[in-house]
Design a protein around this motif. Structure first.
Motif, PDB file in Angstrom:
ATOM      1  N   SER A 147       0.841  -1.193  -0.094  1.00 28.04           N
ATOM      2  CA  SER A 147      -0.001   0.227  -0.082  1.00 28.04           C
ATOM      3  C   SER A 147       0.831   1.142  -0.061  1.00 28.04           C
ATOM      4  CB  SER A 147      -0.897  -0.075   1.140  1.00 28.04           C
ATOM      5  OG  SER A 147      -1.847  -0.902   1.080  1.00 28.04           O
ATOM      6  N   VAL A 148       1.694   1.198   0.662  1.00 28.63           N
ATOM      7  CA  VAL A 148       2.874   2.387   0.728  1.00 28.63           C
ATOM      8  C   VAL A 148       3.516   2.511  -0.609  1.00 28.63           C
ATOM      9  CG1 VAL A 148       5.152   3.340   1.773  1.00 28.63           C
ATOM     10  CG2 VAL A 148       3.483   2.087   3.227  1.00 28.63           C
ATOM     11  N   LEU A 149       4.087   1.379  -0.984  1.00 28.39           N
ATOM     12  CA  LEU A 149       4.569   1.483  -2.564  1.00 28.39           C
ATOM     13  C   LEU A 149       3.426   1.874  -3.686  1.00 28.39           C
ATOM     14  CD1 LEU A 149       6.858   0.942  -4.258  1.00 28.39           C
ATOM     15  CD2 LEU A 149       6.327  -1.696  -4.260  1.00 28.39           C
ATOM     16  N   TYR A 150       2.252   1.347  -3.290  1.00 31.21           N
ATOM     17  CA  TYR A 150       1.259   2.002  -4.375  1.00 31.21           C
ATOM     18  C   TYR A 150       1.102   3.424  -4.281  1.00 31.21           C
ATOM     19  CZ  TYR A 150      -3.399   3.129  -6.030  1.00 31.21           C
ATOM     20  OH  TYR A 150      -4.665   3.592  -6.539  1.00 31.21           O
ATOM     21  N   LEU A 151       1.064   4.085  -3.219  1.00 30.71           N
ATOM     22  CA  LEU A 151       1.190   5.468  -3.014  1.00 30.71           C
ATOM     23  C   LEU A 151       2.287   6.053  -3.640  1.00 30.71           C
ATOM     24  CD1 LEU A 151      -0.505   5.862   0.614  1.00 30.71           C
ATOM     25  CD2 LEU A 151      -1.428   6.420  -1.458  1.00 30.71           C
ATOM     26  N   VAL A 152       3.486   5.549  -3.551  1.00 37.25           N
ATOM     27  CA  VAL A 152       4.817   6.300  -3.986  1.00 37.25           C
ATOM     28  C   VAL A 152       4.574   6.052  -5.456  1.00 37.25           C
ATOM     29  CG1 VAL A 152       7.231   5.820  -4.506  1.00 37.25           C
ATOM     30  CG2 VAL A 152       6.090   5.593  -2.200  1.00 37.25           C
ATOM     31  N   LEU A 153       4.195   4.990  -6.154  1.00 39.65           N
ATOM     32  CA  LEU A 153       4.014   4.863  -7.505  1.00 39.65           C
ATOM     33  C   LEU A 153       3.175   5.891  -8.175  1.00 39.65           C
ATOM     34  CD1 LEU A 153       4.175   0.875  -8.057  1.00 39.65           C
ATOM     35  CD2 LEU A 153       5.764   2.413  -8.447  1.00 39.65           C
ATOM     36  N   VAL A 154       1.856   5.938  -7.445  1.00 45.17           N
ATOM     37  CA  VAL A 154       0.909   7.020  -7.762  1.00 45.17           C
ATOM     38  C   VAL A 154       1.536   8.482  -7.904  1.00 45.17           C
ATOM     39  CG1 VAL A 154      -1.094   8.175  -7.215  1.00 45.17           C
ATOM     40  CG2 VAL A 154      -1.251   5.607  -7.071  1.00 45.17           C
ATOM     41  N   GLY A 155       2.241   8.724  -7.064  1.00 48.38           N
ATOM     42  CA  GLY A 155       2.757   9.935  -6.949  1.00 48.38           C
ATOM     43  C   GLY A 155       4.028  10.030  -8.152  1.00 48.38           C
ATOM     44  N   LEU A 156       4.526   9.034  -8.610  1.00 47.57           N
ATOM     45  CA  LEU A 156       5.478   9.033  -9.673  1.00 47.57           C
ATOM     46  C   LEU A 156       4.604   9.158 -11.008  1.00 47.57           C
ATOM     47  CD1 LEU A 156       8.088   6.505  -8.396  1.00 47.57           C
ATOM     48  CD2 LEU A 156       8.354   8.831  -8.695  1.00 47.57           C
ATOM     49  N   LEU A 157       3.657   8.413 -10.932  1.00 53.24           N
ATOM     50  CA  LEU A 157       2.757   8.729 -12.395  1.00 53.24           C
ATOM     51  C   LEU A 157       2.260  10.013 -12.534  1.00 53.24           C
ATOM     52  CD1 LEU A 157       0.729   7.364 -14.513  1.00 53.24           C
ATOM     53  CD2 LEU A 157      -0.874   6.931 -12.598  1.00 53.24           C
ATOM     54  N   ALA A 158       1.744  10.653 -11.290  1.00 44.53           N
ATOM     55  CA  ALA A 158       1.339  12.062 -11.457  1.00 44.53           C
ATOM     56  C   ALA A 158       2.730  12.957 -11.698  1.00 44.53           C
ATOM     57  CB  ALA A 158       0.667  12.561 -10.231  1.00 44.53           C
ATOM     58  N   LEU A 159       3.927  12.647 -11.254  1.00 42.59           N
ATOM     59  CA  LEU A 159       5.063  13.382 -11.471  1.00 42.59           C
ATOM     60  C   LEU A 159       5.216  13.505 -13.086  1.00 42.59           C
ATOM     61  CD1 LEU A 159       7.220  15.329 -10.255  1.00 42.59           C
ATOM     62  CD2 LEU A 159       8.414  13.308 -10.182  1.00 42.59           C
ATOM     63  N   GLY A 160       5.245  12.398 -13.678  1.00 41.29           N
ATOM     64  CA  GLY A 160       5.379  12.239 -14.820  1.00 41.29           C
ATOM     65  C   GLY A 160       4.315  13.016 -15.922  1.00 41.29           C
ATOM     66  N   ILE A 161       3.308  12.927 -15.308  1.00 47.64           N
ATOM     67  CA  ILE A 161       2.140  13.553 -16.208  1.00 47.64           C
ATOM     68  C   ILE A 161       2.441  15.056 -15.960  1.00 47.64           C
ATOM     69  CG2 ILE A 161      -0.332  13.935 -16.331  1.00 47.64           C
ATOM     70  CD1 ILE A 161      -0.661  10.738 -16.036  1.00 47.64           C
ATOM     71  N   MET A 204      -5.346   1.779 -10.833  1.00 50.75           N
ATOM     72  CA  MET A 204      -5.835   1.677  -9.479  1.00 50.75           C
ATOM     73  C   MET A 204      -6.421   0.314  -9.015  1.00 50.75           C
ATOM     74  SD  MET A 204      -8.476   4.291  -7.375  1.00 50.75           S
ATOM     75  CE  MET A 204     -10.027   3.844  -7.994  1.00 50.75           C
ATOM     76  N   SER A 205      -7.230  -0.217  -9.957  1.00 46.81           N
ATOM     77  CA  SER A 205      -7.727  -1.551  -9.391  1.00 46.81           C
ATOM     78  C   SER A 205      -6.662  -2.486  -9.582  1.00 46.81           C
ATOM     79  CB  SER A 205      -9.008  -1.882 -10.503  1.00 46.81           C
ATOM     80  OG  SER A 205      -8.486  -1.781 -11.745  1.00 46.81           O
ATOM     81  N   ALA A 206      -5.717  -2.391 -10.459  1.00 50.17           N
ATOM     82  CA  ALA A 206      -4.673  -3.475 -10.788  1.00 50.17           C
ATOM     83  C   ALA A 206      -3.822  -3.214  -9.555  1.00 50.17           C
ATOM     84  CB  ALA A 206      -3.998  -3.298 -11.893  1.00 50.17           C
ATOM     85  N   GLY A 207      -3.568  -1.713  -9.061  1.00 49.56           N
ATOM     86  CA  GLY A 207      -2.592  -1.693  -7.960  1.00 49.56           C
ATOM     87  C   GLY A 207      -3.008  -1.969  -6.838  1.00 49.56           C
ATOM     88  N   LEU A 208      -4.300  -1.784  -6.357  1.00 48.95           N
ATOM     89  CA  LEU A 208      -4.680  -1.982  -5.019  1.00 48.95           C
ATOM     90  C   LEU A 208      -4.960  -3.503  -4.717  1.00 48.95           C
ATOM     91  CD1 LEU A 208      -7.472   1.058  -4.663  1.00 48.95           C
ATOM     92  CD2 LEU A 208      -5.433   0.563  -3.442  1.00 48.95           C
ATOM     93  N   ALA A 209      -4.821  -4.454  -5.666  1.00 45.05           N
ATOM     94  CA  ALA A 209      -4.898  -5.797  -5.304  1.00 45.05           C
ATOM     95  C   ALA A 209      -3.811  -6.270  -4.537  1.00 45.05           C
ATOM     96  CB  ALA A 209      -4.833  -6.580  -6.738  1.00 45.05           C
ATOM     97  N   VAL A 210      -3.030  -5.360  -4.081  1.00 46.11           N
ATOM     98  CA  VAL A 210      -1.820  -5.823  -3.318  1.00 46.11           C
ATOM     99  C   VAL A 210      -2.289  -5.625  -1.782  1.00 46.11           C
ATOM    100  CG1 VAL A 210      -0.896  -3.475  -2.839  1.00 46.11           C
ATOM    101  CG2 VAL A 210       0.537  -5.526  -2.969  1.00 46.11           C
ATOM    102  N   GLN A 211      -3.489  -5.093  -1.702  1.00 46.73           N
ATOM    103  CA  GLN A 211      -3.883  -5.124  -0.284  1.00 46.73           C
ATOM    104  C   GLN A 211      -4.985  -6.215   0.043  1.00 46.73           C
ATOM    105  OE1 GLN A 211      -6.325  -1.619  -0.422  1.00 46.73           O
ATOM    106  NE2 GLN A 211      -4.846  -0.246   0.052  1.00 46.73           N
ATOM    107  N   GLY A 222      -3.001 -10.964  -9.706  1.00 50.09           N
ATOM    108  CA  GLY A 222      -2.563 -11.143  -8.577  1.00 50.09           C
ATOM    109  C   GLY A 222      -2.007  -9.967  -7.887  1.00 50.09           C
ATOM    110  N   PRO A 223      -1.851  -9.765  -6.651  1.00 53.20           N
ATOM    111  CA  PRO A 223      -1.402  -8.793  -5.668  1.00 53.20           C
ATOM    112  C   PRO A 223      -0.004  -8.316  -6.402  1.00 53.20           C
ATOM    113  CG  PRO A 223      -1.834 -10.527  -4.383  1.00 53.20           C
ATOM    114  CD  PRO A 223      -1.933 -11.025  -5.636  1.00 53.20           C
ATOM    115  N   TRP A 224       0.952  -8.792  -6.655  1.00 51.48           N
ATOM    116  CA  TRP A 224       2.350  -8.212  -7.233  1.00 51.48           C
ATOM    117  C   TRP A 224       2.130  -7.854  -8.588  1.00 51.48           C
ATOM    118  CZ3 TRP A 224       4.777  -5.969  -3.540  1.00 51.48           C
ATOM    119  CH2 TRP A 224       4.828  -6.533  -2.547  1.00 51.48           C
ATOM    120  N   SER A 225       1.470  -8.891  -9.139  1.00 48.21           N
ATOM    121  CA  SER A 225       1.154  -8.554 -10.835  1.00 48.21           C
ATOM    122  C   SER A 225       0.596  -7.097 -10.906  1.00 48.21           C
ATOM    123  CB  SER A 225       0.589  -9.594 -11.063  1.00 48.21           C
ATOM    124  OG  SER A 225       1.145 -10.785 -11.483  1.00 48.21           O
TER     125      SER A 225
END
Length: 250
Positions: A147-161, A204-211, A222-225
Motif C-alpha cells: 500500500s505504501v509502494l502503491y502511493l509512491v507509484l501513484v505519485g511518480l505517475l502524477a509527476l511524469g504526467i 488503480m484497480s490493478a495496483g490495489l490488489a496488493v491489499q 495477482g497482488p504483485w502483478s
C-alpha cells in the motif's frame, strides 16, 4: 551541480512550499479517516467481521492518493507557474538529473506519509473491527508495504504526467481521470471477459490488489502483478515526461 547538491536543492524547494506540509499531512489524515469510517460502518456479528479486515482498514488509500497526486503535480507545476523552472535549469542543465531528484524527493515524502497512514489505519482497524484477526507474517507485510509502494507509484505517475502537461490543474485532472474513471468504465462493461481485462490494466484497480489478504486467488490479477501494472504506468509517464522535458524549452 552534483547529484547530492541537486537533491538538497529539490528538498529545500519542496519543504519551503507551504502546501507540501499540508498535503503530506492530508495524505495521512484522509487515509486514516476514510479507513476508520469504513471499518466503523462495517457490521460485525458476534463471531467476527469476516471478509478482509486488512483491505477494509486500508480503504482510505483510495482517498489519500488524491493528496499524493496534488503534491506530485505541484512539485512541478509551481515552478512552471512562477517561471522558476528557468532558474532551476540554469543552475542544473542536466534535465534528466533534475527530474530524478524531484522523483527521489517525492518518493521519500510519500513513503514517509504512506507508512504512517498505513500503520495508523491498520491499528485503527483492529479497534473498530472487533473479533477480526489480521493475518501475520508475509501476507500482512505485503498488504501494508504494498500500500505504501502503491502511493509512491501513484505519485511518480502524477509527476511524469505533470512534467509532460506543464499545467497543474490539467495534470491533476488527467491523473485522477486515469485512476478513477477506468474502474468505472470497467464496471459499466457488460462483457465479463472485457471487464476482467479492463480491471487488469487499470492502474488503480490493478495496483490495489496488493491489499487483498483473503481470496487473492480469485482476483482478476495477482497482488504483485497488479502492482507491477501500476509500476508500468508510472514508468511510462516518467519516460514520456522526461522525453518532453528534454525536448521542449522551459
Amino acid at each position: 551541480m552534483n547529484g547530492w547538491r541537486l537533491l538538497r536543492a529539490e528538498w529545500t524547494k519542496a519543504r519551503t512550499v507551504a502546501s507540501t506540509g499540508w498535503l503530506v499531512a492530508g495524505t495521512v489524515l484522509t487515509t486514516v479517516a476514510l479507513g476508520g469510517a469504513v471499518a466503523g460502518a462495517t457490521h460485525c456479528p458476534s463471531g467476527g467481521c469476516g471478509g478482509d479486515p486488512v483491505r477494509t482498514s486500508l480503504t482510505g488509500v483510495q482517498l489519500g492518493q488524491i493528496a499524493v497526486v496534488v503534491l506530485a503535480v505541484l512539485l512541478v507545476g509551481t515552478e512552471y507557474g512562477t517561471g522558476t523552472i528557468q532558474v532551476t535549469l540554469a543552475a542544473a542543465p542536466r534535465r534528466g538529473a533534475v527530474l530524478a531528484a524531484k522523483a527521489a524527493v517525492l518518493g521519500a515524502l510519500v513513503a514517509a506519509a504512506g507508512a504512517v497512514a498505513v500503520v495508523a489505519s491498520l491499528l485503527l482497524g483492529r479497534v473498530l473491527l472487533p473479533g477480526s484477526t489480521l493475518p501475520g507474517g508475509a501476507t500482512l507485510l505485503r498488504a501494508a508495504g504494498g500500500s505504501v509502494l502503491y502511493l509512491v507509484l501513484v505519485g511518480l505517475l502524477a509527476l511524469g504526467i505533470a512534467v509532460a502537461v506543464r499545467h497543474s490543474a490539467a495534470a491533476i485532472g488527467v491523473v485522477l481521470g486515469v485512476l478513477y474513471l477506468l474502474p468505472v468504465v470497467a464496471g459499466a462493461v457488460g462483457d465479463p471477459h472485457w471487464q476482467r481485462h479492463l480491471v487488469q490494466v487499470a492502474p488503480m484497480s490493478a495496483g490495489l490488489a496488493v491489499q487483498v489478504t483473503v481470496g487473492a486467488a480469485d482476483l482478476p490479477i495477482g497482488p504483485w502483478s497488479g502492482l507491477a501494472v501500476l509500476a508500468g504506468w508510472a514508468a511510462a509517464a516518467l519516460l514520456a515526461g522526461a522525453l518532453l522535458f528534454r525536448l521542449r524549452d522551459a
